[in-house]
Design a protein around this motif. Sequence first.
Motif, PDB file in Angstrom:
ATOM      1  N   GLU A  37     -36.592  -3.078   3.371  1.00  0.00           N
ATOM      2  CA  GLU A  37     -36.854  -3.592   2.024  1.00  0.00           C
ATOM      3  C   GLU A  37     -35.574  -4.045   1.334  1.00  0.00           C
ATOM      4  OE1 GLU A  37     -38.887  -0.327   0.167  1.00  0.00           O
ATOM      5  OE2 GLU A  37     -40.802  -0.798   1.124  1.00  0.00           O
ATOM      6  N   HIS A  38     -34.459  -3.432   1.657  1.00  0.00           N
ATOM      7  CA  HIS A  38     -33.197  -3.733   1.001  1.00  0.00           C
ATOM      8  C   HIS A  38     -32.275  -4.627   1.854  1.00  0.00           C
ATOM      9  CE1 HIS A  38     -34.581  -0.099  -1.140  1.00  0.00           C
ATOM     10  NE2 HIS A  38     -34.083  -0.762  -2.195  1.00  0.00           N
ATOM     11  N   THR A  39     -32.819  -5.169   2.924  1.00  0.00           N
ATOM     12  CA  THR A  39     -32.035  -6.032   3.803  1.00  0.00           C
ATOM     13  C   THR A  39     -32.400  -7.484   3.538  1.00  0.00           C
ATOM     14  OG1 THR A  39     -31.982  -4.342   5.511  1.00  0.00           O
ATOM     15  CG2 THR A  39     -31.500  -6.581   6.204  1.00  0.00           C
ATOM     16  N   GLU A  40     -31.346  -8.324   3.360  1.00  0.00           N
ATOM     17  CA  GLU A  40     -31.588  -9.735   3.130  1.00  0.00           C
ATOM     18  C   GLU A  40     -31.749 -10.440   4.458  1.00  0.00           C
ATOM     19  OE1 GLU A  40     -29.201 -12.965   0.843  1.00  0.00           O
ATOM     20  OE2 GLU A  40     -29.028 -11.051  -0.229  1.00  0.00           O
ATOM     21  N   TRP A  41     -32.817 -11.161   4.646  1.00  0.00           N
ATOM     22  CA  TRP A  41     -33.073 -11.873   5.887  1.00  0.00           C
ATOM     23  C   TRP A  41     -32.721 -13.282   5.669  1.00  0.00           C
ATOM     24  CZ3 TRP A  41     -34.421  -9.061  10.120  1.00  0.00           C
ATOM     25  CH2 TRP A  41     -34.836  -7.754   9.902  1.00  0.00           C
ATOM     26  N   ARG A  90     -38.378   1.707   6.655  1.00  0.00           N
ATOM     27  CA  ARG A  90     -39.045   0.840   5.675  1.00  0.00           C
ATOM     28  C   ARG A  90     -38.099   0.538   4.512  1.00  0.00           C
ATOM     29  NH1 ARG A  90     -43.566   2.715   6.511  1.00  0.00           N
ATOM     30  NH2 ARG A  90     -43.392   4.636   5.319  1.00  0.00           N
ATOM     31  N   ARG A  91     -37.424   1.590   3.978  1.00  0.00           N
ATOM     32  CA  ARG A  91     -36.485   1.385   2.865  1.00  0.00           C
ATOM     33  C   ARG A  91     -35.341   0.462   3.285  1.00  0.00           C
ATOM     34  NH1 ARG A  91     -37.464   6.799   2.183  1.00  0.00           N
ATOM     35  NH2 ARG A  91     -35.503   7.399   3.161  1.00  0.00           N
ATOM     36  N   THR A  92     -34.860   0.637   4.496  1.00  0.00           N
ATOM     37  CA  THR A  92     -33.760  -0.207   4.982  1.00  0.00           C
ATOM     38  C   THR A  92     -34.198  -1.657   5.045  1.00  0.00           C
ATOM     39  OG1 THR A  92     -32.852   1.620   6.275  1.00  0.00           O
ATOM     40  CG2 THR A  92     -32.182  -0.600   6.920  1.00  0.00           C
TER      41      THR A  92
END
Length: 79
Positions: free
Chosen positions: A75-79, A71-73
């Motif tokens: 949340e911090h990943t730009e799509w 979930r944290r990954t």
Amino acid sequence: MKTAISLPDDLFLAAERQAKRTRKTRGQLYAETLAEYLARHTSDEVTEAMNQVVERLGEPRPDPLLAAAARRTFEHTEW
């Protein structure tokens, strides 16, 4: 190994034409064709076996720590 099989006339003639076009013997053509058929259908057996294992194991329960990390990954990943 030698074997005798019965084929409809139209299938036999089509196989004869294919063997001539590809410069193979009738036996080579039939052996390659049967090997390809078996290879295609063997994967169906593997899939069925895997599905049976999954059914026996039941629904997996996600690891809470792994779920939180994922979930944290995300949340911090730009799509």
